[in-house]
Design a protein around this motif. Sequence first.
Motif, PDB file in Angstrom:
ATOM      1  N   LYS A 170     -23.382 -80.160  78.498  1.00  0.00           N
ATOM      2  CA  LYS A 170     -24.167 -80.989  79.418  1.00  0.00           C
ATOM      3  C   LYS A 170     -25.131 -80.143  80.248  1.00  0.00           C
ATOM      4  N   SER A 171     -24.678 -79.000  80.748  1.00  0.00           N
ATOM      5  CA  SER A 171     -25.559 -78.162  81.562  1.00  0.00           C
ATOM      6  C   SER A 171     -26.697 -77.592  80.716  1.00  0.00           C
ATOM      7  N   PHE A 172     -26.416 -77.237  79.458  1.00  0.00           N
ATOM      8  CA  PHE A 172     -27.461 -76.756  78.559  1.00  0.00           C
ATOM      9  C   PHE A 172     -28.493 -77.862  78.339  1.00  0.00           C
ATOM     10  N   TYR A 173     -28.015 -79.085  78.155  1.00  0.00           N
ATOM     11  CA  TYR A 173     -28.917 -80.223  77.950  1.00  0.00           C
ATOM     12  C   TYR A 173     -29.797 -80.454  79.186  1.00  0.00           C
ATOM     13  N   LEU A 174     -29.197 -80.348  80.359  1.00  0.00           N
ATOM     14  CA  LEU A 174     -29.960 -80.566  81.587  1.00  0.00           C
ATOM     15  C   LEU A 174     -31.031 -79.487  81.779  1.00  0.00           C
ATOM     16  N   GLU A 175     -30.704 -78.249  81.415  1.00  0.00           N
ATOM     17  CA  GLU A 175     -31.656 -77.146  81.587  1.00  0.00           C
ATOM     18  C   GLU A 175     -32.776 -77.178  80.550  1.00  0.00           C
ATOM     19  N   ASN A 176     -32.439 -77.494  79.303  1.00  0.00           N
ATOM     20  CA  ASN A 176     -33.390 -77.348  78.209  1.00  0.00           C
ATOM     21  C   ASN A 176     -33.917 -78.646  77.621  1.00  0.00           C
ATOM     22  N   THR A 220     -29.612 -80.347  73.082  1.00  0.00           N
ATOM     23  CA  THR A 220     -28.258 -79.795  73.009  1.00  0.00           C
ATOM     24  C   THR A 220     -28.256 -78.538  72.144  1.00  0.00           C
ATOM     25  N   ASP A 271     -30.166 -87.872  81.710  1.00  0.00           N
ATOM     26  CA  ASP A 271     -31.605 -88.002  81.921  1.00  0.00           C
ATOM     27  C   ASP A 271     -31.897 -88.595  83.294  1.00  0.00           C
ATOM     28  N   LYS A 299     -30.077 -88.058  85.951  1.00  0.00           N
ATOM     29  CA  LYS A 299     -29.874 -86.953  86.882  1.00  0.00           C
ATOM     30  C   LYS A 299     -31.111 -86.068  86.949  1.00  0.00           C
ATOM     31  N   VAL A 300     -31.721 -85.825  85.804  1.00  0.00           N
ATOM     32  CA  VAL A 300     -32.915 -84.990  85.762  1.00  0.00           C
ATOM     33  C   VAL A 300     -34.052 -85.701  86.487  1.00  0.00           C
ATOM     34  N   LYS A 344     -34.010 -85.374  90.358  1.00  0.00           N
ATOM     35  CA  LYS A 344     -34.317 -84.071  90.976  1.00  0.00           C
ATOM     36  C   LYS A 344     -35.744 -83.959  91.371  1.00  0.00           C
TER      37      LYS A 344
END
Length: 84
Positions: free
Chosen positions: A21-27, A30, A78, A80-81, A84
């Motif tokens: 999940k954190s990788f998905y949020l950053e980049n 997946t 998405d 959450k992104v 921000k």
Amino acid sequence: MTTWLEYDQATKDKKLFDLIKSFYLENGYTPKHIQLAKLFGKSRGSINPRLARLKKQKLIQSKSGKIKLPPKIRKELDAKVGDK
């Protein structure tokens, strides 16, 4: 009541799912199995059983080295992104 082994597996599975999940949020996508193994600090052989358990719980969709998040989880991330 769960055994220590089940508890340990569940803890490691949660850490792996959180990493996905954190990788998905950053980049915005997946990781593949190889990327995930490097990020998690384990071999691909030790990642596959964890991915299989996550797939069985329907938290991920995995096929031919690609990991996908189900649409419901993707929408939540998405959102959450977008906040921000």
